[in-house]
Write a protein that holds these residues in place. Sequence first.
Motif, PDB file in Angstrom:
ATOM      1  N   ALA A   1      40.782  76.539  98.495  1.00 56.16           N
ATOM      2  CA  ALA A   1      39.892  76.410  97.298  1.00 56.16           C
ATOM      3  C   ALA A   1      40.383  75.652  96.222  1.00 56.16           C
ATOM      4  O   ALA A   1      41.824  75.357  96.200  1.00 56.16           O
ATOM      5  CB  ALA A   1      39.997  78.196  96.779  1.00 56.16           C
ATOM      6  N   LEU A   2      39.544  75.252  95.453  1.00 54.87           N
ATOM      7  CA  LEU A   2      40.052  74.488  94.142  1.00 54.87           C
ATOM      8  C   LEU A   2      39.397  74.853  92.909  1.00 54.87           C
ATOM      9  O   LEU A   2      38.272  75.609  93.260  1.00 54.87           O
ATOM     10  CB  LEU A   2      39.903  73.179  94.502  1.00 54.87           C
ATOM     11  N   ASP A   3      39.760  74.779  91.891  1.00 56.47           N
ATOM     12  CA  ASP A   3      39.273  75.230  90.481  1.00 56.47           C
ATOM     13  C   ASP A   3      39.144  73.901  89.915  1.00 56.47           C
ATOM     14  O   ASP A   3      40.182  72.998  89.755  1.00 56.47           O
ATOM     15  CB  ASP A   3      40.153  76.089  89.688  1.00 56.47           C
ATOM     16  N   VAL A   4      38.212  73.521  89.060  1.00 50.99           N
ATOM     17  CA  VAL A   4      37.789  72.408  88.202  1.00 50.99           C
ATOM     18  C   VAL A   4      37.557  72.575  86.823  1.00 50.99           C
ATOM     19  O   VAL A   4      36.693  73.946  86.799  1.00 50.99           O
ATOM     20  CB  VAL A   4      36.926  71.356  88.975  1.00 50.99           C
ATOM     21  N   VAL A   5      37.478  71.775  86.118  1.00 51.55           N
ATOM     22  CA  VAL A   5      36.740  71.899  84.876  1.00 51.55           C
ATOM     23  C   VAL A   5      36.379  70.339  84.481  1.00 51.55           C
ATOM     24  O   VAL A   5      37.024  69.451  84.833  1.00 51.55           O
ATOM     25  CB  VAL A   5      37.693  72.342  83.710  1.00 51.55           C
ATOM     26  N   PRO A   6      35.016  70.238  83.904  1.00 52.19           N
ATOM     27  CA  PRO A   6      34.315  69.244  83.576  1.00 52.19           C
ATOM     28  C   PRO A   6      35.154  68.568  82.024  1.00 52.19           C
ATOM     29  O   PRO A   6      35.620  69.383  81.398  1.00 52.19           O
ATOM     30  CB  PRO A   6      33.008  69.272  83.006  1.00 52.19           C
ATOM     31  N   LEU A   7      35.373  67.302  81.888  1.00 52.96           N
ATOM     32  CA  LEU A   7      35.814  66.682  80.934  1.00 52.96           C
ATOM     33  C   LEU A   7      34.859  65.809  80.411  1.00 52.96           C
ATOM     34  O   LEU A   7      34.245  64.951  80.901  1.00 52.96           O
ATOM     35  CB  LEU A   7      37.042  65.872  81.252  1.00 52.96           C
ATOM     36  N   VAL A   8      34.429  66.070  78.985  1.00 49.87           N
ATOM     37  CA  VAL A   8      33.784  65.121  78.209  1.00 49.87           C
ATOM     38  C   VAL A   8      34.727  64.502  76.890  1.00 49.87           C
ATOM     39  O   VAL A   8      35.333  65.209  76.067  1.00 49.87           O
ATOM     40  CB  VAL A   8      32.675  65.936  77.623  1.00 49.87           C
ATOM     41  N   ASN A   9      34.882  63.264  76.875  1.00 51.51           N
ATOM     42  CA  ASN A   9      35.694  62.534  75.952  1.00 51.51           C
ATOM     43  C   ASN A   9      37.170  63.095  75.987  1.00 51.51           C
ATOM     44  O   ASN A   9      37.923  63.313  75.242  1.00 51.51           O
ATOM     45  CB  ASN A   9      35.007  62.544  74.655  1.00 51.51           C
TER      46      ASN A   9
ATOM     47  N   LYS B   1      27.323  61.218  89.172  1.00 49.46           N
ATOM     48  CA  LYS B   1      26.512  61.770  88.306  1.00 49.46           C
ATOM     49  C   LYS B   1      26.919  61.599  86.714  1.00 49.46           C
ATOM     50  O   LYS B   1      26.305  62.325  85.746  1.00 49.46           O
ATOM     51  CB  LYS B   1      26.320  62.947  88.523  1.00 49.46           C
ATOM     52  N   GLY B   2      28.306  61.085  86.549  1.00 49.80           N
ATOM     53  CA  GLY B   2      28.715  60.840  85.026  1.00 49.80           C
ATOM     54  C   GLY B   2      29.680  62.046  84.614  1.00 49.80           C
ATOM     55  O   GLY B   2      29.727  62.236  83.520  1.00 49.80           O
ATOM     56  N   ILE B   3      29.824  62.884  85.578  1.00 54.79           N
ATOM     57  CA  ILE B   3      30.816  64.129  85.277  1.00 54.79           C
ATOM     58  C   ILE B   3      32.099  63.493  85.771  1.00 54.79           C
ATOM     59  O   ILE B   3      32.231  63.556  86.928  1.00 54.79           O
ATOM     60  CB  ILE B   3      30.317  65.231  85.897  1.00 54.79           C
ATOM     61  N   ASP B   4      32.940  64.009  85.060  1.00 54.36           N
ATOM     62  CA  ASP B   4      34.639  63.784  85.214  1.00 54.36           C
ATOM     63  C   ASP B   4      35.161  65.096  85.269  1.00 54.36           C
ATOM     64  O   ASP B   4      35.065  65.870  84.470  1.00 54.36           O
ATOM     65  CB  ASP B   4      35.433  63.068  84.067  1.00 54.36           C
ATOM     66  N   LEU B   5      35.586  65.444  86.418  1.00 49.90           N
ATOM     67  CA  LEU B   5      36.221  66.597  86.926  1.00 49.90           C
ATOM     68  C   LEU B   5      37.674  66.527  86.972  1.00 49.90           C
ATOM     69  O   LEU B   5      38.406  65.741  87.471  1.00 49.90           O
ATOM     70  CB  LEU B   5      35.809  67.153  88.139  1.00 49.90           C
ATOM     71  N   LEU B   6      38.464  67.590  86.070  1.00 50.03           N
ATOM     72  CA  LEU B   6      39.794  67.697  86.499  1.00 50.03           C
ATOM     73  C   LEU B   6      40.054  68.820  87.285  1.00 50.03           C
ATOM     74  O   LEU B   6      39.546  70.137  87.075  1.00 50.03           O
ATOM     75  CB  LEU B   6      40.498  68.119  85.084  1.00 50.03           C
ATOM     76  N   VAL B   7      41.009  68.735  88.189  1.00 50.43           N
ATOM     77  CA  VAL B   7      41.267  69.734  89.196  1.00 50.43           C
ATOM     78  C   VAL B   7      42.616  70.356  88.705  1.00 50.43           C
ATOM     79  O   VAL B   7      43.527  69.996  88.043  1.00 50.43           O
ATOM     80  CB  VAL B   7      41.880  69.097  90.639  1.00 50.43           C
ATOM     81  N   THR B   8      42.334  71.856  88.517  1.00 51.57           N
ATOM     82  CA  THR B   8      43.312  72.718  87.548  1.00 51.57           C
ATOM     83  C   THR B   8      43.977  73.407  88.626  1.00 51.57           C
ATOM     84  O   THR B   8      45.158  73.877  88.001  1.00 51.57           O
ATOM     85  CB  THR B   8      42.520  73.645  86.540  1.00 51.57           C
TER      86      THR B   8
ATOM     87  N   GLU C   1      33.779  62.948  93.760  1.00 49.74           N
ATOM     88  CA  GLU C   1      33.196  61.657  93.945  1.00 49.74           C
ATOM     89  C   GLU C   1      31.699  61.610  93.503  1.00 49.74           C
ATOM     90  O   GLU C   1      31.160  60.918  92.559  1.00 49.74           O
ATOM     91  CB  GLU C   1      33.476  60.636  95.104  1.00 49.74           C
ATOM     92  N   ALA C   2      31.160  62.700  94.092  1.00 48.89           N
ATOM     93  CA  ALA C   2      29.575  62.877  93.650  1.00 48.89           C
ATOM     94  C   ALA C   2      29.445  63.455  92.262  1.00 48.89           C
ATOM     95  O   ALA C   2      28.495  62.973  91.669  1.00 48.89           O
ATOM     96  CB  ALA C   2      29.102  64.132  94.777  1.00 48.89           C
TER      97      ALA C   2
ATOM     98  N   ILE D   1      25.937  72.302  82.256  1.00 48.43           N
ATOM     99  CA  ILE D   1      26.983  71.315  82.959  1.00 48.43           C
ATOM    100  C   ILE D   1      27.377  72.242  84.276  1.00 48.43           C
ATOM    101  O   ILE D   1      27.645  71.593  85.303  1.00 48.43           O
ATOM    102  CB  ILE D   1      28.036  70.724  82.224  1.00 48.43           C
ATOM    103  N   TRP D   2      27.904  73.559  84.036  1.00 45.06           N
ATOM    104  CA  TRP D   2      28.401  74.423  85.288  1.00 45.06           C
ATOM    105  C   TRP D   2      27.446  74.333  86.329  1.00 45.06           C
ATOM    106  O   TRP D   2      27.818  74.171  87.599  1.00 45.06           O
ATOM    107  CB  TRP D   2      28.930  75.530  84.537  1.00 45.06           C
TER     108      TRP D   2
END
Length: 138
Positions: free
Chosen positions: A74-82, A28-35, A23-24, A92-93
């Motif tokens: 634990a969780l792993d994420v990656v930011p999505l842009v478009n 900040k305009g960052i869309d995270l995908l949980v992998t 959510e945070a 961004i990391w």
Amino acid sequence: MINSRNLDDLAPPVKQRAEAFIEAAKEKGIDLLVTSTYRDSESQNALYAQGRTAPGNIVTRAKAGQSWHNHRCALDVVPLVNGKAIWDDQAIWKQIGEIGKSCGLEWAGDWKTFKEYPHFQYTGGMTLAQLNQGATIA
């Protein structure tokens, strides 16, 4: 073989922090995908084999029982842009790492060796040895 992406598969105190983190980042305009969240032993060992006895790059140093993912911490994420995963943007990391830490998570991007930018965890002060003996995160 289980390699979940579901936050419901995390221990409750980890899930709470993970939800706040996502959510945070969104604020900040960052869309995270949980992998990845929870991984069973079979899945962890398959991931460990990658780059060793199976094709691909080495992505973990942890065998089954040595990963916080095995204990739902634990969780792993990656930011999505478009809609596209962005794996190699250091700026961004760093921003994502700071957001995760502000939500009470440890960021593997701060580790001295084998930095894992997508990896966040909450251990509740527990050790892997304690968790392997049946302790739980409170």
